[in-house]
Write a protein that holds these residues in place. Structure first.
Motif, PDB file in Angstrom:
ATOM      1  N   GLU A  10       0.830  -1.204   0.000  1.00  0.00           N
ATOM      2  CA  GLU A  10       0.000   0.000   0.000  1.00  0.00           C
ATOM      3  C   GLU A  10       0.869   1.261   0.000  1.00  0.00           C
ATOM      4  N   LYS A  11       1.896   1.257   0.861  1.00  0.00           N
ATOM      5  CA  LYS A  11       2.781   2.432   0.950  1.00  0.00           C
ATOM      6  C   LYS A  11       3.568   2.640  -0.354  1.00  0.00           C
ATOM      7  N   VAL A  12       4.057   1.550  -0.928  1.00  0.00           N
ATOM      8  CA  VAL A  12       4.792   1.675  -2.188  1.00  0.00           C
ATOM      9  C   VAL A  12       3.831   2.087  -3.300  1.00  0.00           C
ATOM     10  N   GLY A  13       2.624   1.561  -3.279  1.00  0.00           N
ATOM     11  CA  GLY A  13       1.615   1.927  -4.269  1.00  0.00           C
ATOM     12  C   GLY A  13       1.270   3.405  -4.217  1.00  0.00           C
ATOM     13  N   GLU A  14       1.213   3.952  -3.005  1.00  0.00           N
ATOM     14  CA  GLU A  14       0.937   5.383  -2.857  1.00  0.00           C
ATOM     15  C   GLU A  14       2.047   6.211  -3.521  1.00  0.00           C
ATOM     16  N   ALA A  15       3.296   5.734  -3.397  1.00  0.00           N
ATOM     17  CA  ALA A  15       4.421   6.442  -4.027  1.00  0.00           C
ATOM     18  C   ALA A  15       4.324   6.359  -5.550  1.00  0.00           C
ATOM     19  N   PHE A  16       3.943   5.191  -6.078  1.00  0.00           N
ATOM     20  CA  PHE A  16       3.740   5.056  -7.532  1.00  0.00           C
ATOM     21  C   PHE A  16       2.655   6.031  -7.994  1.00  0.00           C
ATOM     22  N   ALA A  17       1.540   6.048  -7.252  1.00  0.00           N
ATOM     23  CA  ALA A  17       0.411   6.909  -7.639  1.00  0.00           C
ATOM     24  C   ALA A  17       0.800   8.384  -7.595  1.00  0.00           C
ATOM     25  N   ALA A  18       1.594   8.753  -6.567  1.00  0.00           N
ATOM     26  CA  ALA A  18       2.016  10.147  -6.434  1.00  0.00           C
ATOM     27  C   ALA A  18       2.903  10.582  -7.595  1.00  0.00           C
ATOM     28  N   GLU A  19       3.563   9.627  -8.223  1.00  0.00           N
ATOM     29  CA  GLU A  19       4.422   9.931  -9.370  1.00  0.00           C
ATOM     30  C   GLU A  19       3.676   9.789 -10.698  1.00  0.00           C
ATOM     31  N   GLY A  20       2.354   9.539 -10.605  1.00  0.00           N
ATOM     32  CA  GLY A  20       1.539   9.478 -11.814  1.00  0.00           C
ATOM     33  C   GLY A  20       1.381   8.091 -12.407  1.00  0.00           C
ATOM     34  N   TYR A  21       1.720   7.061 -11.655  1.00  0.00           N
ATOM     35  CA  TYR A  21       1.612   5.679 -12.156  1.00  0.00           C
ATOM     36  C   TYR A  21       0.500   4.935 -11.420  1.00  0.00           C
ATOM     37  N   ASP A  22       0.136   3.806 -11.960  1.00  0.00           N
ATOM     38  CA  ASP A  22      -0.894   2.954 -11.353  1.00  0.00           C
ATOM     39  C   ASP A  22      -0.405   2.451  -9.989  1.00  0.00           C
ATOM     40  N   GLY A  23      -1.209   2.711  -8.967  1.00  0.00           N
ATOM     41  CA  GLY A  23      -0.837   2.287  -7.620  1.00  0.00           C
ATOM     42  C   GLY A  23      -0.684   0.789  -7.458  1.00  0.00           C
ATOM     43  N   ASP A  69       9.950  10.955   2.134  1.00  0.00           N
ATOM     44  CA  ASP A  69       8.824  10.918   3.073  1.00  0.00           C
ATOM     45  C   ASP A  69       9.347  10.759   4.500  1.00  0.00           C
ATOM     46  N   GLU A  70       9.180  11.821   5.322  1.00  0.00           N
ATOM     47  CA  GLU A  70       9.697  11.781   6.684  1.00  0.00           C
ATOM     48  C   GLU A  70       8.971  10.744   7.548  1.00  0.00           C
ATOM     49  N   GLU A  71       7.736  10.407   7.183  1.00  0.00           N
ATOM     50  CA  GLU A  71       6.968   9.422   7.948  1.00  0.00           C
ATOM     51  C   GLU A  71       7.015   8.041   7.296  1.00  0.00           C
ATOM     52  N   SER A  72       7.971   7.843   6.425  1.00  0.00           N
ATOM     53  CA  SER A  72       8.084   6.572   5.717  1.00  0.00           C
ATOM     54  C   SER A  72       8.320   5.414   6.689  1.00  0.00           C
ATOM     55  N   ILE A  73       7.783   4.259   6.336  1.00  0.00           N
ATOM     56  CA  ILE A  73       8.013   3.053   7.145  1.00  0.00           C
ATOM     57  C   ILE A  73       9.327   2.381   6.752  1.00  0.00           C
ATOM     58  N   PHE A  74       9.996   2.941   5.718  1.00  0.00           N
ATOM     59  CA  PHE A  74      11.206   2.298   5.197  1.00  0.00           C
ATOM     60  C   PHE A  74      12.483   2.978   5.701  1.00  0.00           C
ATOM     61  N   GLU A  75      13.412   2.161   6.096  1.00  0.00           N
ATOM     62  CA  GLU A  75      14.742   2.643   6.450  1.00  0.00           C
ATOM     63  C   GLU A  75      15.491   3.042   5.190  1.00  0.00           C
ATOM     64  N   PHE A  93       9.377   1.088  13.107  1.00  0.00           N
ATOM     65  CA  PHE A  93       8.077   0.717  12.542  1.00  0.00           C
ATOM     66  C   PHE A  93       7.801  -0.772  12.787  1.00  0.00           C
ATOM     67  N   LEU A  94       8.779  -1.618  12.544  1.00  0.00           N
ATOM     68  CA  LEU A  94       8.594  -3.062  12.727  1.00  0.00           C
ATOM     69  C   LEU A  94       8.227  -3.378  14.168  1.00  0.00           C
ATOM     70  N   ALA A  95       8.896  -2.713  15.110  1.00  0.00           N
ATOM     71  CA  ALA A  95       8.594  -2.941  16.527  1.00  0.00           C
ATOM     72  C   ALA A  95       7.165  -2.514  16.848  1.00  0.00           C
ATOM     73  N   SER A  96       6.742  -1.364  16.342  1.00  0.00           N
ATOM     74  CA  SER A  96       5.386  -0.892  16.623  1.00  0.00           C
ATOM     75  C   SER A  96       4.342  -1.818  15.987  1.00  0.00           C
ATOM     76  N   TYR A  97       4.658  -2.362  14.819  1.00  0.00           N
ATOM     77  CA  TYR A  97       3.750  -3.316  14.173  1.00  0.00           C
ATOM     78  C   TYR A  97       3.593  -4.566  15.038  1.00  0.00           C
ATOM     79  N   LEU A  98       4.708  -5.048  15.595  1.00  0.00           N
ATOM     80  CA  LEU A  98       4.666  -6.255  16.422  1.00  0.00           C
ATOM     81  C   LEU A  98       3.956  -6.016  17.751  1.00  0.00           C
ATOM     82  N   VAL A  99       4.014  -4.801  18.259  1.00  0.00           N
ATOM     83  CA  VAL A  99       3.250  -4.498  19.467  1.00  0.00           C
ATOM     84  C   VAL A  99       1.764  -4.706  19.189  1.00  0.00           C
ATOM     85  N   LYS A 100       1.298  -4.245  18.028  1.00  0.00           N
ATOM     86  CA  LYS A 100      -0.099  -4.446  17.646  1.00  0.00           C
ATOM     87  C   LYS A 100      -0.403  -5.935  17.459  1.00  0.00           C
TER      88      LYS A 100
END
Length: 594
Positions: A10-23, A69-75, A93-100
Motif C-alpha cells: 500500500e505504501k509503495v503503491g501510494e508512491a507510484f500513484a504520487a508519481e503518476g503511475y498505477d498504484g 517521506d519523513e513518515e516513511s516506514i522504510f529505512e 516501525f517493525l517494533a510498533s507493528y509487532l506491538v499491535k
C-alpha cells in the motif's frame, strides 16, 4: 489487522500513484535476495511498457519519493537497474507493528466477516478392521486442516465417513453364521430383544474379516452366500441388522480409542450406511431429470468435458445388477450434507490415487444438482508412507503395520530419550514423552507436501535437531524456561508479561526474528487457503531457527538495562504465543520440560 506485506504494498503503491503511475504497481514481496534487502517491488518493470518509459526511470522516481517521506516506514528504498526497488523496514516501525500483533487475539490474522461452513471428510476406516499405517495421513492431515480452518475463523466439521456397508459386512455376517449358527440373530422365528452384549470382541472381528475375505475368493458358494447376506442386510433383515449394529458398536469403540491416541476427533461418526435410505430417491431424480442413463446394463452419468486432457469415464451410479457402489454412497453423502449443513465447501482427505474417483463424483454431483453451483468440492490427495526401502511401510515380517503399534513404537523411542533428563520426574516422563512423540509423528508427516510420498524414519523424526517436531518443541521449552526464570526474578505473572512491548531491534538476528514473527498471519492464512499444512511447518521451523540464532547471541537474563531486557522478554512472549498457536493448529503441543 492489515498484513505486513499488504501494508508495505500500500505504501509503495501510494508512491507510484504520487508519481503518476498505477498504484497497483506497488505490489511488493519478500526479497529473493535477503543479503540485499528485506522486501522488493518489481512494479517498475511491469509498468515500463504501459508508460513507455525505461523501468529504472520509474523506479528512481518512486525510490526518491519514498526516501523524501519523513513518515516513511522504510529505512531505505533503493532503485537498482534495470528497475527493481529494494526495500528495508525501519526498526521502529517493525517494533510498533509487532506491538499491535502481540495485542491481537489471533496475532494479526484477519478473520472474515462471514464464516464459511466447511466439512472435512477424513479418516475413512472400514469397520471390523484395525487401523493401520495407511490411515495415518488422512487422520493427521485432516485434523490439521480442521484446526487450521477453525483458527482462521471458519466453521469446520469433521466426518470420519466409515466404511460400514456393502460386501465387507456381508462377509463378516456370513462367517459369524458359519461359526455360531446358534446365535439368535440367525433365528428367523426369534421375536424378543437381542442381547445387550456383542457375541464377539474387536479382536475376534479383526480375525474374522480377513478369514471371510479369503474364503470368498476361494469358494464360489461362500461368495454367493455373502452376496445374498449383504442384500438381506441392506434390506434390513431384523437379525442381520441387529448383528450389524453390534459390529458397528464394537468397531467404533475401538476406533475412538485409537484416534484418541493420535489426538484426532470427529464431530460426525457417519458411514455409508447412514445414506442408504436416500439412494433410491436420489437415483430416481437422476433418471427423471435425464442426467443418468443406461450403458451396458449399468446406470451412469456422463461427466467428460471437452477440455479434458485425457478421457474421463462415465460415473457409474448402479451396477448392472442394481447394486450401489462407492460412487453412489459418496454422491448420496454429498446430498445429505447439502441438506443438513448447507456447506460452502467439502474437503476430502484421501489417498491421491483416488483422484479420478473424485473427479467423477464431484462432476456428477454438480451435473445432477446435488449441491449448489457455488459449493466447492475439493480433493486433498496424499502420498504413501514408505519405509527406508522406498516401498509402503511394513512390519518386519512384511505385514501392514497397525497404527497403534506405530504410535507405541515412537512413544517408546521418545520415552527412552526423555528419561535421560534427570530434571523430569519419572511420573512426568511418560506424559512428556507422549507429547513429544506426537509432535515427532505429526510434524514428520505434515512437514512433507501432502501429495508427495515420504519415508518414515523414526530416528530422524525423533531427533531434537534439524527440521523435526522435537526441535520445534525444544525451542518452545527453552522460551518457557527463560520466561519462568524472569517471572521468578521479577515477581511478575504471565498477565504482566503480556503488557511488555517489543522494542526496535538491536541486532541483525533480532530483526530477523521480528521479521519472521510479522509474517505469521500471512503464512497461516495461505496455508489454510491452499490446504497446505507443510507451509505452516516450514514457517515454524524458520521461526525456531530465527529465535535460536537470536538466543545464542543475546544475553537476555544478565542484561542490566531493564528497558532493553523487557523488550526482549516481550519478543519471547510473542514468539512463544505464535509457536503455540501454530503447533496447536497442526495438532500437537509442547510440554514444560524436555
Amino acid at each position: 489487522m492489515q498484513k505486513l506485506l499488504d501494508l508495505i504494498s500500500e505504501k509503495v503503491g501510494e508512491a507510484f500513484a504520487a508519481e503518476g503511475y498505477d498504484g497497483e504497481l506497488g505490489r511488493s514481496s519478500v526479497s529473493s535476495r535477503p543479503d540485499l534487502c528485506e522486501f522488493q517491488c518489481n512494479g517498475a518493470m511491469a509498468g515500463a511498457k504501459q508508460y513507455h518509459k525505461a523501468p529504472f526511470m520509474i523506479a528512481d522516481a518512486v525510490a526518491a519519493r519514498l526516501g523524501a517521506d519523513e513518515e516513511s516506514i522504510f529505512e531505505s528504498a533503493e532503485s537498482v537497474k534495470p528497475g527493481f526497488l529494494n526495500l528495508k523496514l525501519k526498526k521502529s516501525f517493525l517494533a510498533s507493528y509487532l506491538v499491535k500483533v502481540s495485542r491481537d487475539e489471533k496475532f494479526g490474522l484477519q478473520i472474515p466477516e462471514k464464516e464459511k461452513t466447511i466439512i472435512i471428510d477424513y479418516g475413512g476406516p472400514n469397520v471390523a478392521k484395525p487401523l493401520h499405517v495407511g490411515h495415518l495421513r488422512s487422520a493427521v492431515i485432516g485434523e490439521a486442516l480442521k484446526r487450521m480452518g477453525r483458527y482462521c475463523g471458519d466453521k469446520v466439521i469433521g466426518d470420519i465417513h466409515l466404511g460400514d456397508w456393502g460386501l465387507q459386512m456381508g462377509l463378516v455376517i456370513t462367517e459369524l453364521r458359519h461359526r455360531y449358527p446358534e446365535l439368535v440373530y440367525f433365528d428367523d422365528n426369534y421375536v424378543g430383544e437381542y442381547p445387550a452384549e456383542a457375541p464377539f470382541t474387536v479382536s475376534d472381528l479383526e480375525e474374522i474379516y480377513p478369514t471371510a475375505s479369503k474364503k470368498s475368493k476361494e469358494d464360489e458358494d461362500y461368495y454367493k452366500e455373502a452376496m445374498e447376506n449383504t442384500h438381506l442386510l441392506q434390506e434390513k433383515k431384523r437379525g442381520f441388522y441387529a448383528l450389524w449394529q453390534k459390529i458397528i458398536d464394537v468397531s467404533v469403540a475401538d476406533l475412538k480409542k485409537n484416534y484418541k491416541n493420535l489426538d484426532v476427533d470427529f464431530e460426525l461418526w457417519n458411514g455409508e450406511a447412514s445414506v442408504n435410505d436416500i439412494i433410491p430417491g436420489m437415483v430416481d431424480k437422476m433418471k427423471a431429470e435425464g442426467h443418468a442413463h443406461e450403458s451396458n446394463g449399468a446406470l451412469v452419468v456422463d461427466v467428460a468435458e471437452d477440455s479434458d486432457p485425457k478421457e474421463i469415464p462415465p460415473c457409474i451410479i448402479l451396477k448392472s445388477d442394481g447394486a450401489a457402489l462407492y460412487t453412489t454412497t459418496d454422491l448420496a453423502t454429498i446430498l445429505d450434507r447439502e441438506d443438513k449443513f448447507d456447506p460452502d465447501e467439502i474437503l476430502y482427505v484421501t489417498d491421491k490415487r483416488q483422484e479420478l474417483h473424485f473427479v467423477q463424483v464431484f462432476r456428477a454431483a454438480h451435473i445432477c444438482g446435488l449441491v449448489r453451483p457455488e459449493t466447492e468440492l475439493r480433493h486433498v490427495g496424499f502420498g504413501t508412507v514408505n519405509g527406508k526401502d522406498g516401498k509402503p511401510f511394513k512390519t518386519r515380517d512384511g505385514g501392514i503395520m497397525r497404527l497403534e503399534t506405530l504410535i507405541s513404537d515412537i512413544n517408546d523411542e521418545m520415552l527412552a530419550k526423555i528419561k535421560t533428563n534427570p530434571d523430569i520426574p519419572s511420573d512426568e516422563a511418560e506424559t512428556t514423552a507422549r507429547q513429544v512423540a506426537m509432535a515427532a509423528l505429526k510434524y514428520g508427516d505434515l512437514s512433507n507436501q501432502a501429495s508427495k510420498d515420504y519415508i518414515f524414519d523414526m530416528e530422524k523424526f525423533c531427533s531434537f535437531e534439524g527440521d523435526t517436531g522435537p526441535y520445534i518443541l525444544y525451542t518452545m521449552v527453552r522460551i518457557k524456561s527463560i520466561l519462568g526464570k524472569y517471572m521468578e526474578q521479577t515477581g511478575k505473572d504471565k498477565a504482566a508479561l503480556k503488557e511488555l512491548e517489543v522494542r526496535g531491534a538491536q541486532s541483525a538476528a533480532e530483526k530477523n526474528l521480528q521479521m519472521s514473527l510479522a509474517r505469521f498471519s500471512e503464512i497461516m492464512r495461505n496455508a489454510w487457503d491452499e490446504c497446505a499444512p507443510h507451509k505452516l511447518c516450514a514457517y515454524i521451523y524458520e521461526l525456531s531457527n530465527c529465535f535460536n540464532s537470536f538466543y545464542h547471541e543475546t544475553r537476555i537474563m544478565p542484561e542490566e538495562n531493564e528497558e532493553k531486557r523487557n523488550g526482549w522478554i516481550a519478543l519471547l512472549v510473542l514468539t512463544l504465543g505464535i509457536l503455540e498457536a501454530s503447533t496447536g493448529a497442526l495438532g500437537f503441543s509442547a510440554p514444560d520440560k524436555m
